[in-house]
Design a protein around this motif. Sequence first.
Motif, PDB file in Angstrom:
ATOM      1  N   ALA A 143      64.244  28.464  26.148  1.00 45.30           N
ATOM      2  CA  ALA A 143      64.300  29.820  25.585  1.00 45.30           C
ATOM      3  C   ALA A 143      63.737  29.751  24.178  1.00 45.30           C
ATOM      4  N   ILE A 144      63.103  30.818  23.754  1.00 45.40           N
ATOM      5  CA  ILE A 144      62.622  30.865  22.386  1.00 45.40           C
ATOM      6  C   ILE A 144      63.705  31.479  21.506  1.00 45.40           C
ATOM      7  N   LEU A 145      63.713  31.130  20.234  1.00 40.24           N
ATOM      8  CA  LEU A 145      64.730  31.620  19.311  1.00 40.24           C
ATOM      9  C   LEU A 145      64.320  32.931  18.652  1.00 40.24           C
ATOM     10  N   ARG A 146      63.020  33.123  18.500  1.00 40.71           N
ATOM     11  CA  ARG A 146      62.495  34.320  17.828  1.00 40.71           C
ATOM     12  C   ARG A 146      61.124  34.636  18.427  1.00 40.71           C
ATOM     13  N   PRO A 147      60.648  35.868  18.312  1.00 41.13           N
ATOM     14  CA  PRO A 147      59.350  36.231  18.906  1.00 41.13           C
ATOM     15  C   PRO A 147      58.190  35.393  18.393  1.00 41.13           C
ATOM     16  N   LEU A 148      58.268  34.883  17.158  1.00 40.04           N
ATOM     17  CA  LEU A 148      57.181  34.072  16.611  1.00 40.04           C
ATOM     18  C   LEU A 148      57.081  32.707  17.274  1.00 40.04           C
ATOM     19  N   ASP A 149      58.084  32.340  18.092  1.00 42.94           N
ATOM     20  CA  ASP A 149      58.056  31.051  18.780  1.00 42.94           C
ATOM     21  C   ASP A 149      57.200  31.109  20.042  1.00 42.94           C
ATOM     22  N   ASP A 182      53.701  24.255  15.663  1.00 42.84           N
ATOM     23  CA  ASP A 182      54.870  25.077  15.965  1.00 42.84           C
ATOM     24  C   ASP A 182      55.341  25.034  17.413  1.00 42.84           C
ATOM     25  N   PHE A 183      54.470  24.695  18.367  1.00 44.38           N
ATOM     26  CA  PHE A 183      54.810  24.905  19.768  1.00 44.38           C
ATOM     27  C   PHE A 183      54.990  23.574  20.499  1.00 44.38           C
ATOM     28  N   THR A 184      55.994  23.538  21.392  1.00 50.01           N
ATOM     29  CA  THR A 184      56.315  22.300  22.111  1.00 50.01           C
ATOM     30  C   THR A 184      55.956  22.371  23.591  1.00 50.01           C
ATOM     31  N   TRP A 185      55.582  23.560  24.061  1.00 49.96           N
ATOM     32  CA  TRP A 185      55.241  23.738  25.479  1.00 49.96           C
ATOM     33  C   TRP A 185      53.965  24.542  25.574  1.00 49.96           C
ATOM     34  N   THR A 186      53.136  24.192  26.552  1.00 48.22           N
ATOM     35  CA  THR A 186      51.917  24.944  26.812  1.00 48.22           C
ATOM     36  C   THR A 186      51.675  24.985  28.311  1.00 48.22           C
ATOM     37  N   ASN A 187      51.064  26.083  28.764  1.00 42.52           N
ATOM     38  CA  ASN A 187      50.737  26.165  30.187  1.00 42.52           C
ATOM     39  C   ASN A 187      49.445  25.431  30.521  1.00 42.52           C
ATOM     40  N   ASN A 194      45.658  31.000  27.891  1.00 44.15           N
ATOM     41  CA  ASN A 194      46.480  29.983  27.255  1.00 44.15           C
ATOM     42  C   ASN A 194      47.750  30.611  26.693  1.00 44.15           C
ATOM     43  N   MET A 195      48.851  29.892  26.857  1.00 42.34           N
ATOM     44  CA  MET A 195      50.140  30.354  26.356  1.00 42.34           C
ATOM     45  C   MET A 195      50.917  29.164  25.847  1.00 42.34           C
ATOM     46  N   ALA A 196      51.615  29.339  24.730  1.00 42.66           N
ATOM     47  CA  ALA A 196      52.405  28.253  24.148  1.00 42.66           C
ATOM     48  C   ALA A 196      53.721  28.813  23.635  1.00 42.66           C
ATOM     49  N   LYS A 197      54.769  27.980  23.670  1.00 41.83           N
ATOM     50  CA  LYS A 197      56.098  28.389  23.207  1.00 41.83           C
ATOM     51  C   LYS A 197      56.776  27.205  22.523  1.00 41.83           C
ATOM     52  N   ARG A 198      57.775  27.534  21.705  1.00 45.67           N
ATOM     53  CA  ARG A 198      58.652  26.497  21.168  1.00 45.67           C
ATOM     54  C   ARG A 198      59.953  26.557  21.977  1.00 45.67           C
ATOM     55  N   LEU A 199      60.044  25.686  22.967  1.00 41.13           N
ATOM     56  CA  LEU A 199      61.220  25.616  23.824  1.00 41.13           C
ATOM     57  C   LEU A 199      62.106  24.433  23.482  1.00 41.13           C
ATOM     58  N   ASP A 200      61.506  23.400  22.889  1.00 38.64           N
ATOM     59  CA  ASP A 200      62.228  22.172  22.570  1.00 38.64           C
ATOM     60  C   ASP A 200      62.505  22.153  21.064  1.00 38.64           C
ATOM     61  N   ARG A 201      63.688  21.710  20.676  1.00 34.94           N
ATOM     62  CA  ARG A 201      64.049  21.735  19.265  1.00 34.94           C
ATOM     63  C   ARG A 201      65.307  20.899  19.031  1.00 34.94           C
ATOM     64  N   PHE A 202      65.643  20.746  17.741  1.00 36.09           N
ATOM     65  CA  PHE A 202      66.881  20.089  17.339  1.00 36.09           C
ATOM     66  C   PHE A 202      67.686  21.048  16.468  1.00 36.09           C
ATOM     67  N   PHE A 203      69.000  21.074  16.693  1.00 36.17           N
ATOM     68  CA  PHE A 203      69.926  21.793  15.821  1.00 36.17           C
ATOM     69  C   PHE A 203      70.963  20.820  15.295  1.00 36.17           C
ATOM     70  N   ILE A 204      71.510  21.127  14.124  1.00 38.15           N
ATOM     71  CA  ILE A 204      72.614  20.347  13.573  1.00 38.15           C
ATOM     72  C   ILE A 204      73.762  21.292  13.261  1.00 38.15           C
ATOM     73  N   ALA A 205      74.990  20.754  13.284  1.00 43.56           N
ATOM     74  CA  ALA A 205      76.179  21.542  12.991  1.00 43.56           C
ATOM     75  C   ALA A 205      77.222  20.636  12.368  1.00 43.56           C
ATOM     76  N   HIS A 226      53.857  19.384  30.466  1.00 39.92           N
ATOM     77  CA  HIS A 226      53.658  20.668  29.793  1.00 39.92           C
ATOM     78  C   HIS A 226      54.389  20.703  28.456  1.00 39.92           C
ATOM     79  N   HIS A 227      55.366  19.812  28.289  1.00 42.83           N
ATOM     80  CA  HIS A 227      56.119  19.703  27.045  1.00 42.83           C
ATOM     81  C   HIS A 227      55.605  18.517  26.234  1.00 42.83           C
ATOM     82  N   TYR A 228      55.628  18.675  24.911  1.00 46.19           N
ATOM     83  CA  TYR A 228      55.329  17.555  24.017  1.00 46.19           C
ATOM     84  C   TYR A 228      56.643  16.891  23.594  1.00 46.19           C
ATOM     85  N   PRO A 229      56.652  15.591  23.389  1.00 46.04           N
ATOM     86  CA  PRO A 229      57.858  14.929  22.879  1.00 46.04           C
ATOM     87  C   PRO A 229      58.156  15.407  21.455  1.00 46.04           C
ATOM     88  N   ILE A 230      59.442  15.470  21.121  1.00 49.89           N
ATOM     89  CA  ILE A 230      59.851  15.811  19.757  1.00 49.89           C
ATOM     90  C   ILE A 230      60.723  14.678  19.226  1.00 49.89           C
TER      91      ILE A 230
END
Length: 459
Positions: A143-149, A182-187, A194-205, A226-230
């Motif tokens: 899932a993307i976090l914001r439309p810019l992803d 910015d993007f971790t996934w591409t079709n 062509n389409m790309a998204k940021r689906l992969d990420r790290f969060f801390i808490a 289709h995903h790049y390693p992060i």
Amino acid sequence: MRILSWNVRGYNAPDKTRLIKRCLDQVRPDILLLQETKIKEEDVNVFSRKFPAWKCILVGAQSASGGLAALWNDSVMDVVVIRSTRWWQWLKIQSFQFQTSFFLINIYGPNNSNLKMQMWEELADIMRNDRENLFILGGDFNAILRPLDKMGSVGWNRQSQRDLSSFVMNLGLIEIPFRTWDFTWTNRSSGFLNMAKRLDRFFIAGDWLESHWKSVAEILPISGSHHYPICLRIQEESAPERCSFKFETMWLRDSNIRKLIEQWWKHNLDNPELKQINREAVNHFSDIFNGVGNQGRDMHQVLGVIPACVKDEHNQRLMEPVSMEEVKLVVFGLGSDKSPGPNDFPALFFQKFWDILAKDILGVVEESRAGGFVLRDFNNTFIALIPKKAEITSFDDFYPISLCNTIYKIISKVMANRLKQILDLVISSEQSGFAPGKSIYEGIILAHEVIYSIQIART
């Protein structure tokens, strides 16, 4: 410490082992998180055969889809599985390097929105019940976090985006930004498809910001999925450099800020030890500077030849004690977001907490008026250099401007407002520039008229 995460989209493909080994050689991670391995639970030996130096914990795929795996180097950390589901692994990490422990959750978000919402609720329950430990969440959130992803003309699941955003905001998660693209996934299509998204990420808490760990994330340019390693790199921060305090406007959004400001302001002003130290310092340096060398130039000879324009009644009005109304008018007339100067308190701070600060501000302004000077700390300024042209070759190509403290602005504006009342007495009628109701162009027009009149007279 390095944490590597990758949605490999099927580990059994012939080239995936080679690509994973390439990642391990390049990054040398301490732990590797894999999503969508498509390997069943009973086939865990696949990893141990191909990566004998690594320990492995597997969540098996169902019907040749999904699957999670965590591989780690047991010489640098110990890993224990707390709980696992089809969509996530909750791991407890004991780092030998940092001599501390934290929780790591390997995530593979389902495509179905209802299942995804169920996953967020499960993870939220875990983290709400354990606020004291550090958490890292990493993987493919699907899932993307914001439309810019997102890049490309194809739409996106808006409900999944809203659910992820709510999950992040409700738990106070902090995303580690990527320092590369910015993007971790591409079709993997070309042109307008062509389409790309940021689906992969790290969060801390958790109290991560207080742990003195520095975190940097990056996307690795390794294809094969289709995903790049992060990769998340964590290291202990060196002692932070001392920097100047800055009041951030966003702090005003906190509902507790007023109570905190009231407590801090009262504590600092009513601290008897601080007052005693201040008195001793003033007495010490007053003896030094007032003893010798304080004989200023006698200005009476100069002032004697200047006609007196200000009468006693005007001077008496100028020297009246400053009123609260005068100060309040100035404070609320200042631009709220203008540069605050070295003390880094913008006018917005004084406007927002006027009821707390009013008496002290009035005292400072009145003390400056009565004493005839402004404290040096208030009089400090930042010098900013504004370029005059595109190509800079020397300091002559800059306009220097002073960024004054807000308190200094208040003091000077109060005095300026008083002087405005007698400007007509001290500024000659011929002065056309820098006076209210007049323009510097009046002198130009007058000169033009004089020259024109001379020319007419000659003819």
